[in-house]
Design a protein around this motif. Structure first.
Motif, short mmCIF file in Angstrom:
data_model
loop_
_atom_site.label_atom_id
_atom_site.label_comp_id
_atom_site.label_asym_id
_atom_site.label_seq_id
_atom_site.Cartn_x
_atom_site.Cartn_y
_atom_site.Cartn_z
N THR A 3 0.84 -1.18 0.00
CA THR A 3 0.00 0.00 0.00
C THR A 3 0.88 1.23 0.00
N ASP A 4 0.31 2.36 -0.38
CA ASP A 4 1.12 3.58 -0.43
C ASP A 4 1.24 4.28 0.91
N ASN A 5 0.42 3.91 1.89
CA ASN A 5 0.55 4.57 3.19
C ASN A 5 0.17 3.71 4.38
N ASN A 6 -0.19 2.46 4.15
CA ASN A 6 -0.64 1.64 5.26
C ASN A 6 0.11 0.32 5.40
N GLY A 7 1.32 0.22 4.84
CA GLY A 7 2.12 -0.98 5.03
C GLY A 7 1.85 -2.08 4.03
N LEU A 8 1.71 -3.29 4.53
CA LEU A 8 1.58 -4.48 3.70
C LEU A 8 0.35 -5.26 4.13
N MET A 9 -0.40 -5.77 3.14
CA MET A 9 -1.54 -6.62 3.40
C MET A 9 -1.22 -8.00 2.83
N ARG A 10 -1.42 -9.04 3.64
CA ARG A 10 -1.19 -10.42 3.19
C ARG A 10 -2.52 -11.16 3.21
N TYR A 11 -2.81 -11.88 2.13
CA TYR A 11 -4.03 -12.69 2.05
C TYR A 11 -3.62 -14.15 1.96
N ASP A 12 -4.11 -14.99 2.85
CA ASP A 12 -3.70 -16.40 2.89
C ASP A 12 -4.75 -17.33 2.27
N GLY A 13 -5.70 -16.77 1.58
CA GLY A 13 -6.77 -17.57 0.99
C GLY A 13 -8.04 -17.53 1.81
N TYR A 14 -7.93 -17.06 3.06
CA TYR A 14 -9.09 -16.99 3.95
C TYR A 14 -9.30 -15.60 4.54
N GLU A 15 -8.20 -14.95 4.89
CA GLU A 15 -8.30 -13.64 5.53
C GLU A 15 -7.09 -12.78 5.23
N PHE A 16 -7.24 -11.47 5.45
CA PHE A 16 -6.15 -10.52 5.29
C PHE A 16 -5.45 -10.30 6.61
N LYS A 17 -4.15 -10.13 6.58
CA LYS A 17 -3.35 -9.74 7.74
C LYS A 17 -2.64 -8.46 7.36
N LYS A 18 -2.72 -7.46 8.20
CA LYS A 18 -2.11 -6.17 7.92
C LYS A 18 -0.82 -6.01 8.71
N TYR A 19 0.24 -5.61 8.03
CA TYR A 19 1.52 -5.28 8.66
C TYR A 19 1.75 -3.80 8.43
N SER A 20 1.84 -3.05 9.51
CA SER A 20 2.05 -1.61 9.39
C SER A 20 2.97 -1.13 10.51
N TYR A 21 3.37 0.12 10.41
CA TYR A 21 4.29 0.68 11.39
C TYR A 21 3.62 0.85 12.74
N GLU A 53 13.70 2.48 3.61
CA GLU A 53 13.88 1.30 4.45
C GLU A 53 13.79 0.03 3.59
N LEU A 54 14.53 -1.00 3.99
CA LEU A 54 14.49 -2.30 3.33
C LEU A 54 14.01 -3.32 4.35
N ILE A 55 13.01 -4.10 3.97
CA ILE A 55 12.35 -5.03 4.88
C ILE A 55 12.23 -6.39 4.19
N ARG A 56 12.48 -7.46 4.94
CA ARG A 56 12.29 -8.80 4.41
C ARG A 56 11.12 -9.46 5.14
N TYR A 57 10.20 -10.04 4.37
CA TYR A 57 9.07 -10.76 4.93
C TYR A 57 9.26 -12.25 4.63
N ASP A 58 9.22 -13.07 5.67
CA ASP A 58 9.34 -14.51 5.53
C ASP A 58 7.94 -15.12 5.66
N PRO A 59 7.37 -15.64 4.55
CA PRO A 59 6.00 -16.15 4.62
C PRO A 59 5.87 -17.45 5.41
N VAL A 60 6.94 -18.20 5.58
CA VAL A 60 6.87 -19.42 6.38
C VAL A 60 6.81 -19.07 7.87
N ALA A 61 7.73 -18.23 8.31
CA ALA A 61 7.75 -17.79 9.71
C ALA A 61 6.70 -16.71 9.97
#
Length: 71
Positions: A3-21, A53-61
């Protein structure tokens, strides 16, 4: 989804998870607005933010790691 101002949204097939500051959480996204996404060979996502900023997201962990940059 980035997103341009709200971080990252992850969809796992069932629901969204929001990652933000969150200033009280040292593992949250450091920076506002993701401008680039890249998936590497190990299926980890690399995120670049508007403020460099540089960020790494690990989808397994299911965690984020803020990478120290010299900017």
């Amino acid at each position: 989804m980035a997103t341009d101002n709200n971080g990252l949204m992850r969809y796992d097939g069932y629901e969204f998870k929001k990652y933000s500051y969150d200033p009280s959480d040292s593992t949250s996204i450091k920076g506002i607005g993701i401008i680039k996404l890249y998936e590497d060979a190990q299926k980890k996502m690399w995120l670049s933010t508007f403020d460099g900023e540089l960020i790494r997201y690990d989808p397994v962990a299911k965690n984020l790691k803020n990478i120290i940059t010299n900017h």
